[in-house]
Design a protein around this motif. Sequence first.
Motif, short mmCIF file in Angstrom:
data_model
loop_
_atom_site.label_atom_id
_atom_site.label_comp_id
_atom_site.label_asym_id
_atom_site.label_seq_id
_atom_site.Cartn_x
_atom_site.Cartn_y
_atom_site.Cartn_z
N GLU A 164 0.85 -1.18 0.00
CA GLU A 164 0.00 0.00 0.00
C GLU A 164 0.89 1.24 0.00
OE1 GLU A 164 -3.31 -0.20 -0.29
OE2 GLU A 164 -2.94 -2.36 -0.41
N PRO A 165 0.47 2.33 -0.65
CA PRO A 165 1.27 3.54 -0.61
C PRO A 165 1.35 4.11 0.81
CG PRO A 165 -0.85 3.96 -1.65
CD PRO A 165 -0.76 2.49 -1.46
N LEU A 166 2.42 4.85 1.07
CA LEU A 166 2.61 5.39 2.41
C LEU A 166 3.54 6.60 2.35
CD1 LEU A 166 5.72 4.39 3.42
CD2 LEU A 166 4.54 2.20 3.34
N ILE A 167 3.54 7.36 3.43
CA ILE A 167 4.46 8.49 3.62
C ILE A 167 5.41 8.14 4.74
CG2 ILE A 167 4.65 10.87 4.44
CD1 ILE A 167 2.00 11.47 3.10
N LEU A 168 6.71 8.30 4.51
CA LEU A 168 7.73 8.12 5.53
C LEU A 168 8.14 9.49 6.07
CD1 LEU A 168 10.01 5.43 3.86
CD2 LEU A 168 8.38 5.06 5.71
N THR A 169 8.31 9.58 7.38
CA THR A 169 8.60 10.87 8.02
C THR A 169 9.90 10.88 8.81
OG1 THR A 169 7.49 10.40 10.12
CG2 THR A 169 6.11 11.19 8.31
N ALA A 176 5.81 14.19 10.77
CA ALA A 176 4.66 13.32 11.02
C ALA A 176 3.36 14.11 11.00
CB ALA A 176 4.84 12.60 12.36
N ALA A 177 3.37 15.28 11.61
CA ALA A 177 2.16 16.12 11.63
C ALA A 177 1.78 16.55 10.22
CB ALA A 177 2.39 17.34 12.52
N LEU A 178 2.78 16.90 9.40
CA LEU A 178 2.48 17.31 8.03
C LEU A 178 1.95 16.14 7.22
CD1 LEU A 178 2.49 19.41 5.77
CD2 LEU A 178 4.91 18.86 5.36
N LEU A 182 -1.72 15.99 5.31
CA LEU A 182 -1.95 15.75 3.89
C LEU A 182 -2.96 14.62 3.67
CD1 LEU A 182 1.71 15.98 2.47
CD2 LEU A 182 -0.03 17.79 2.64
N GLY A 183 -2.78 13.52 4.38
CA GLY A 183 -3.75 12.43 4.31
C GLY A 183 -3.72 11.63 3.03
N VAL A 184 -2.80 11.90 2.12
CA VAL A 184 -2.69 11.17 0.86
C VAL A 184 -1.23 10.80 0.66
CG1 VAL A 184 -2.98 11.25 -1.64
CG2 VAL A 184 -4.62 12.43 -0.18
N PRO A 185 -0.88 9.51 0.77
CA PRO A 185 -1.72 8.40 1.20
C PRO A 185 -1.99 8.44 2.70
CG PRO A 185 0.51 7.66 0.74
CD PRO A 185 0.47 9.09 0.35
N PRO A 186 -2.97 7.67 3.16
CA PRO A 186 -3.39 7.79 4.56
C PRO A 186 -2.48 7.09 5.57
CG PRO A 186 -4.79 6.22 3.40
CD PRO A 186 -3.92 6.85 2.37
N LEU A 187 -1.59 6.21 5.12
CA LEU A 187 -0.67 5.56 6.05
C LEU A 187 0.60 6.39 6.15
CD1 LEU A 187 0.20 3.24 7.87
CD2 LEU A 187 0.99 2.00 5.82
N VAL A 188 0.87 6.88 7.35
CA VAL A 188 2.06 7.70 7.64
C VAL A 188 2.93 6.91 8.60
CG1 VAL A 188 2.88 9.89 8.57
CG2 VAL A 188 0.70 9.80 7.31
N VAL A 189 4.22 6.77 8.27
CA VAL A 189 5.11 5.90 9.03
C VAL A 189 6.30 6.70 9.54
CG1 VAL A 189 6.61 3.87 8.95
CG2 VAL A 189 4.42 3.86 7.71
N ALA A 190 6.47 6.71 10.85
CA ALA A 190 7.66 7.29 11.49
C ALA A 190 8.67 6.16 11.69
CB ALA A 190 7.29 7.92 12.83
N ASP A 191 9.86 6.31 11.08
CA ASP A 191 10.83 5.22 11.13
C ASP A 191 12.21 5.74 11.45
OD1 ASP A 191 11.46 6.47 8.72
OD2 ASP A 191 11.93 4.60 7.70
N HIS A 192 13.18 4.81 11.52
CA HIS A 192 14.54 5.14 11.93
C HIS A 192 15.53 5.04 10.77
CE1 HIS A 192 13.31 5.00 16.18
NE2 HIS A 192 12.58 3.97 15.82
N GLY A 193 15.07 4.82 9.56
CA GLY A 193 15.99 4.75 8.43
C GLY A 193 16.61 3.38 8.26
N LEU A 216 9.60 14.88 3.73
CA LEU A 216 8.74 13.71 3.62
C LEU A 216 9.19 12.87 2.43
CD1 LEU A 216 5.18 15.32 3.98
CD2 LEU A 216 6.52 14.22 5.79
N LEU A 217 8.97 11.57 2.53
CA LEU A 217 9.22 10.66 1.42
C LEU A 217 7.93 9.91 1.16
CD1 LEU A 217 12.30 8.31 1.02
CD2 LEU A 217 9.99 7.54 0.47
N VAL A 218 7.38 10.02 -0.04
CA VAL A 218 6.18 9.27 -0.37
C VAL A 218 6.57 8.05 -1.20
CG1 VAL A 218 5.67 10.70 -2.42
CG2 VAL A 218 3.87 9.30 -1.39
N GLU A 219 6.15 6.89 -0.74
CA GLU A 219 6.24 5.65 -1.50
C GLU A 219 4.85 5.44 -2.08
OE1 GLU A 219 8.83 3.91 -2.14
OE2 GLU A 219 10.31 4.16 -0.53
N ALA A 220 4.71 5.76 -3.38
CA ALA A 220 3.38 5.95 -3.95
C ALA A 220 2.75 4.69 -4.54
CB ALA A 220 3.44 7.03 -5.03
N GLY A 221 3.47 3.57 -4.54
CA GLY A 221 2.93 2.35 -5.11
C GLY A 221 3.97 1.65 -5.96
N SER A 222 3.52 0.68 -6.75
CA SER A 222 4.43 -0.10 -7.58
C SER A 222 5.10 0.77 -8.63
CB SER A 222 3.67 -1.24 -8.26
OG SER A 222 3.13 -2.13 -7.29
#
Length: 337
Positions: A164-169, A176-178, A182-193, A216-222
């Motif tokens: 599924e597409p997602l945003i990495l913060t 993360a707040a931004l 945005l809400g597109v895509p709706p899955l927002v992921v806070a990670d450590h790299g 922000l980094l968006v992983e938008a799909g295939s």
Amino acid sequence: MPDNIPLPPALAAIVAGQTLRGLPRLDVRITAPDIRPFLGGNALPGVWSFTAPEPGPHVVVLAVTHGNEIAGAVVLDRWLRAGLRPARGRLSLVFANLDAYARFDPDDPTASRFVDEDLNRVWDIETLEGGRRSCELRRARVLRPLIETADVLLDLHSMLWPSEPLILTGQSPHAAALGLALGVPPLVVADHGHIGGRRLLDYEPFSAAGSERVALLVEAGSHWEATTVATMEATAARLLRHLGTVGPADTVLLPELPGPGPARLAEVTRTITARTPGFAFVRPFRGGQVVPERNTLLALDGDTEIRTPYDNCVLVMPGLRTSPGHTAVRLARFADD
């Protein structure tokens, strides 16, 4: 076989074989645009930057960090040909890895991810200012002065494995707040790299404690699907609207989008890095999949079992064929659980 019983090596090999048979087809369903008219740039090679008369943030939208992720080039090519200009602040559109993109071949679409090394693993001061040389480091050093003037940066990416597409913060609470706004895509992921190097997302101007600058980094799909282009453009367009970078005159080029969906933040608690050549998932999991039960067997890394550490575990971008030293999957839980 119950999840709490270790798999013997012979059965593990069979499971690994079943997983590999589940690999996605590498069909390229979009066309890499001809960006030769834009290679000269007006700020740097491959970089177009426009300043509005009204004050506002400097927004950088960056594509083809990886040369085979051509969906981002489709978006920037479309915007540049249409004459998109900011109503406030400054807007910079960046074709990042020009050399790798020039090598893209739809008959061998994974071969042009980079030339010498991953451009998205070199963003730390020691590496940028050190003595190492590569095609990608040379490009990062060229782009660095522009990147360091960005107030908000959006890095456009796509994925090889089903997800599924997602945003990495990263770890920035502002990012993360931004992403949630945005809400597109709706899955927002806070990670450590990644253990293999720092991403542009993790570069110090954006990740330092107290910094209000955001990446922000968006992983938008295939990688090579029209739906990925649409998701990528929707995310970027929503960002420009949210920040007031574009105005009402751009409603034709950037049409109004539906309101944000029910965005949720998932926080990565564990990054799984493959240790052995035999790392294999027990079945072809999908990115964004929520595994409901704690202690569910996910993968085998040699004799080591990888299991879910809690209920409702979110699988972030599992790589179904992972070599030692590379991230295999990140395990996350929803912040509101």
